[in-house]
Motif scaffolding. Structure first.
Motif: not given
Length: 300
Positions: A2-4, A6, A28, A52, A54-55, A162, A165, A285
């Motif tokens: 998972q990335n952002n 997705q 998403q 992810d 971010e998670k 990314e 970032s 990814s």
């Protein structure tokens, strides 16, 4: 992987990557990948899920003197302290670092913390699609699995960019040691290149300085210097850059090497692993998904 928000996926066989799933622009959630699994009739397969970035949060902390299998439980009481909030609904998984970090002065570990509800989402998705969830991985260890399958130098840095970032990961002799966030990404570098081109004047022979590439190089050099001096682990021998999902950074890599004291190259996985019928490359990814898959023994 998972990335952002997705989902990306690879189907790995003993030959390599046979199929892959890339989300549609703006997609998403799980609907797209669920439909792909149905179309490809992919059921009852073992799955390695990669969180992810971010998670989850990754914390470098001093390890208590307990066996490795008891490390996560021993550190669970520190969730609230590490996150600065409540420990309710959080899950912690820890793994020790090799003893040579900080020149052996202390025992250190990484603790990955995420929400229990997020893990439950992944479990539910696999259950609803007749998949056998075998392991949940983090990006840092997915990259480690990739490097373990390739010939690499002793101290290796891997950069993932990314749009705005990035993250640099550093490994030594088959172990993960260090990661740091990067404050700019591919779109920032492209924008800087356009600005530089617009500033050119007839008669000028000196190329304009790409200030944002300079910032990227500075952040990378600081990370590598920290690894060498503060962690006491020696100079980084090679910087590998993962191919971004939505950008071509070939020219940027040529420029970046001029700013650094370290050789720069693309982490190319095509000849090693890509067995897809089309020309779809294994970008970052998909590479992370592959790294997770490589951590699973297909014979088990």
């Amino acid at each position: 992987e998972q990335n952002n928000g997705q989902n990306w996926a690879v189907l790995r066989t003993p030959r390599g990557v046979e199929k892959s799933y890339i989300p549609a622009e703006g997609e998403q959630g799980f609907d797209g990948i669920a439909e792909w699994l149905k179309e490809e009739q992919l059921t009852e397969l073992p799955v390695i899920a990669c969180l992810d970035v971010e998670k989850y949060d990754l914390h470098l902390i001093e390890a208590p003197p307990v066996p490795e299998e008891e490390l996560s439980e021993a550190l669970s009481f520190r969730i609230a302290e590490l996150t600065g909030g409540s420990a309710e609904g959080k899950v912690l998984q820890a793994f020790p670092l090799p003893p040579d970090i900080y020149q052996g002065r202390m025992s250190m570990a990484y603790a990955a913390i995420t929400d229990h509800a997020y893990i439950k989402e992944l479990v539910t998705f696999c259950r609803n699609n007749s998949l056998r969830l075998k392991q949940i991985n983090i990006n840092e260890l997915s990259v480690l699995s990739l490097l373990s399958e390739m010939d690499s130098a002793n101290n290796v840095a891997v950069l993932r960019l990314e749009a705005h970032s990035g993250i640099v990961y550093i490994y030594r002799n088959g172990a993960f040691y260090f990661a740091r966030q990067i404050s700019l990404g591919t779109e920032d570098l492209d924008h800087a290149k356009e600005e530089a081109g617009a500033d050119e004047r007839p008669g000028l022979t000196m190329a304009p300085v790409n200030s944002r590439l300079d910032v990227l190089a500075l952040e990378l050099q600081r990370s590598m210097d920290y690894f060498e001096s503060q962690l006491g682990l020696g100079a980084v021998d090679q910087l590998w850059v993962m191919r971004p999902d939505f950008a071509d950074i070939t020219e940027t890599l040529l420029d970046l090497e001029e700013y650094l004291n370290t050789p720069v190259g693309v982490l190319s996985l095509e000849s090693h692993f890509n067995r897809q019928e089309d020309d779809r490359p294994l970008t970052a990814s998909l590479a992370m998904a592959l790294g997770g898959a490589l951590s699973y023994d297909l014979g088990s």
